[in-house]
Write a protein that holds these residues in place. Structure first.
Motif, PDB file in Angstrom:
ATOM      1  N   CYS A  90      15.290  21.075  69.018  1.00 32.18           N
ATOM      2  CA  CYS A  90      16.396  20.386  69.618  1.00 32.18           C
ATOM      3  C   CYS A  90      16.140  20.299  71.091  1.00 32.18           C
ATOM      4  CB  CYS A  90      17.644  21.162  69.438  1.00 32.18           C
ATOM      5  SG  CYS A  90      17.892  21.476  67.710  1.00 32.18           S
ATOM      6  N   LEU A  91      16.642  19.201  71.711  1.00 34.73           N
ATOM      7  CA  LEU A  91      16.649  18.877  73.055  1.00 34.73           C
ATOM      8  C   LEU A  91      17.995  19.348  73.633  1.00 34.73           C
ATOM      9  CD1 LEU A  91      15.625  17.283  75.544  1.00 34.73           C
ATOM     10  CD2 LEU A  91      17.250  15.334  74.820  1.00 34.73           C
ATOM     11  N   ASP A  92      18.105  20.339  74.501  1.00 35.01           N
ATOM     12  CA  ASP A  92      19.114  20.952  75.326  1.00 35.01           C
ATOM     13  C   ASP A  92      19.390  19.767  76.126  1.00 35.01           C
ATOM     14  OD1 ASP A  92      20.698  22.224  77.399  1.00 35.01           O
ATOM     15  OD2 ASP A  92      19.702  24.009  76.863  1.00 35.01           O
ATOM     16  N   LEU A  93      20.742  19.353  75.998  1.00 33.20           N
ATOM     17  CA  LEU A  93      21.259  17.987  76.943  1.00 33.20           C
ATOM     18  C   LEU A  93      21.650  18.617  78.084  1.00 33.20           C
ATOM     19  CD1 LEU A  93      23.422  16.446  74.053  1.00 33.20           C
ATOM     20  CD2 LEU A  93      20.926  15.733  74.897  1.00 33.20           C
ATOM     21  N   GLU A  94      21.928  19.681  78.364  1.00 34.01           N
ATOM     22  CA  GLU A  94      22.326  20.147  79.751  1.00 34.01           C
ATOM     23  C   GLU A  94      20.976  20.644  80.545  1.00 34.01           C
ATOM     24  OE1 GLU A  94      24.632  23.831  81.667  1.00 34.01           O
ATOM     25  OE2 GLU A  94      25.490  22.756  79.984  1.00 34.01           O
ATOM     26  N   ASP A  95      20.242  21.268  80.020  1.00 35.81           N
ATOM     27  CA  ASP A  95      18.865  21.744  80.806  1.00 35.81           C
ATOM     28  C   ASP A  95      17.626  20.934  80.584  1.00 35.81           C
ATOM     29  OD1 ASP A  95      20.491  23.685  81.764  1.00 35.81           O
ATOM     30  OD2 ASP A  95      20.013  24.955  80.156  1.00 35.81           O
ATOM     31  N   GLY A  96      17.497  19.952  79.283  1.00 37.50           N
ATOM     32  CA  GLY A  96      16.472  19.219  79.422  1.00 37.50           C
ATOM     33  C   GLY A  96      15.305  19.977  78.378  1.00 37.50           C
ATOM     34  N   TYR A  97      15.321  21.269  78.437  1.00 33.44           N
ATOM     35  CA  TYR A  97      14.569  21.902  77.544  1.00 33.44           C
ATOM     36  C   TYR A  97      14.524  21.191  76.109  1.00 33.44           C
ATOM     37  CZ  TYR A  97      14.653  25.337  81.220  1.00 33.44           C
ATOM     38  OH  TYR A  97      14.631  25.985  82.421  1.00 33.44           O
ATOM     39  N   VAL A  98      13.160  21.556  75.520  1.00 31.94           N
ATOM     40  CA  VAL A  98      12.952  21.353  74.094  1.00 31.94           C
ATOM     41  C   VAL A  98      13.157  22.592  73.578  1.00 31.94           C
ATOM     42  CG1 VAL A  98      11.729  20.489  71.949  1.00 31.94           C
ATOM     43  CG2 VAL A  98      11.945  19.181  73.949  1.00 31.94           C
ATOM     44  N   ILE A  99      13.883  22.969  72.641  1.00 33.35           N
ATOM     45  CA  ILE A  99      13.909  24.445  72.161  1.00 33.35           C
ATOM     46  C   ILE A  99      13.554  24.423  70.721  1.00 33.35           C
ATOM     47  CG2 ILE A  99      15.828  25.267  73.829  1.00 33.35           C
ATOM     48  CD1 ILE A  99      17.968  24.907  71.622  1.00 33.35           C
ATOM     49  N   LEU A 100      13.260  25.466  69.913  1.00 37.44           N
ATOM     50  CA  LEU A 100      13.147  25.953  68.676  1.00 37.44           C
ATOM     51  C   LEU A 100      14.366  26.762  68.354  1.00 37.44           C
ATOM     52  CD1 LEU A 100      11.428  25.405  66.187  1.00 37.44           C
ATOM     53  CD2 LEU A 100      10.300  27.533  66.701  1.00 37.44           C
TER      54      LEU A 100
END
Length: 179
Positions: A90-100
């Motif tokens: 997923c793309l964290d819309l606030e921080d811009g990270y891609v997370i699992l």
């Protein structure tokens, strides 16, 4: 960062999916990431590592509400590891990270890449790896994989910060270092 042309050369024109910029923006995706999704795209499938059509809940390019304990955060589902109904990138819309994101009774999340561009580059380079190792022996495949890890680690050190990070574990498995 990998380009749309590079992705389509590797995965085929039908094997790269883009998200219309307006649709991404309407979902709250930051401008830079909306541009990447619209102009570069994501591979539809990358053996074991990634699938836009991973089984289970939360389809690619849908917003997923996450209860952090401090509130609800929305992330954009990008897909998941092939055959893993309980895991989503997923793309964290606030921080811009891609997370699992691991779903289930005890949801968990870990940073996979620090940017969407890095995530796409990792997928692209992994696709190139699969293509390269098909024509070489095991020793050469391991050497290529070690060099790939060094390249990707230099690009996004956070992705390899811990031994139990997603990418660290993937490379350990490829190199036969899994516990």
């Amino acid at each position: 960062m990998a380009t749309h042309a590079e992705l389509t050369e590797l995965f085929g024109a039908e094997g790269v999916i883009t998200l219309p910029r307006g649709e991404a923006a309407a979902g709250g995706v930051p401008d830079a990431d909306a541009q990447v999704l619209a102009e570069v795209g994501l591979p539809a499938e990358l053996d074991v590592i990634f699938s836009l059509a991973a089984p289970g809940a939360h389809e690619a390019f849908t917003l997923v509400p996450i209860d952090t304990g401090e509130g609800i955060v929305k992330v954009l589902c990008l897909g998941g590891p092939t055959g893993s109904p309980d895991m989503r990138y997923c793309l964290d819309l606030e921080d811009g990270y891609v997370i699992l994101l691991t779903l289930g009774e005890q949801p968990a999340a870990e940073i996979v890449n620090t940017t969407l561009a890095d995530f796409i580059e990792f997928l692209y380079r992994f696709g190139l790896r699969f293509q390269h190792i098909a024509a070489v022996d095991d020793r050469q495949a391991d050497e290529y994989t070690e060099q790939l890890r060094k390249y990707l680690e230099a690009r996004d050190p956070q992705a390899f910060a811990e031994d139990d990070n997603w990418w660290s574990m993937v490379f350990d498995r490829l190199l036969g270092k899994e516990l």
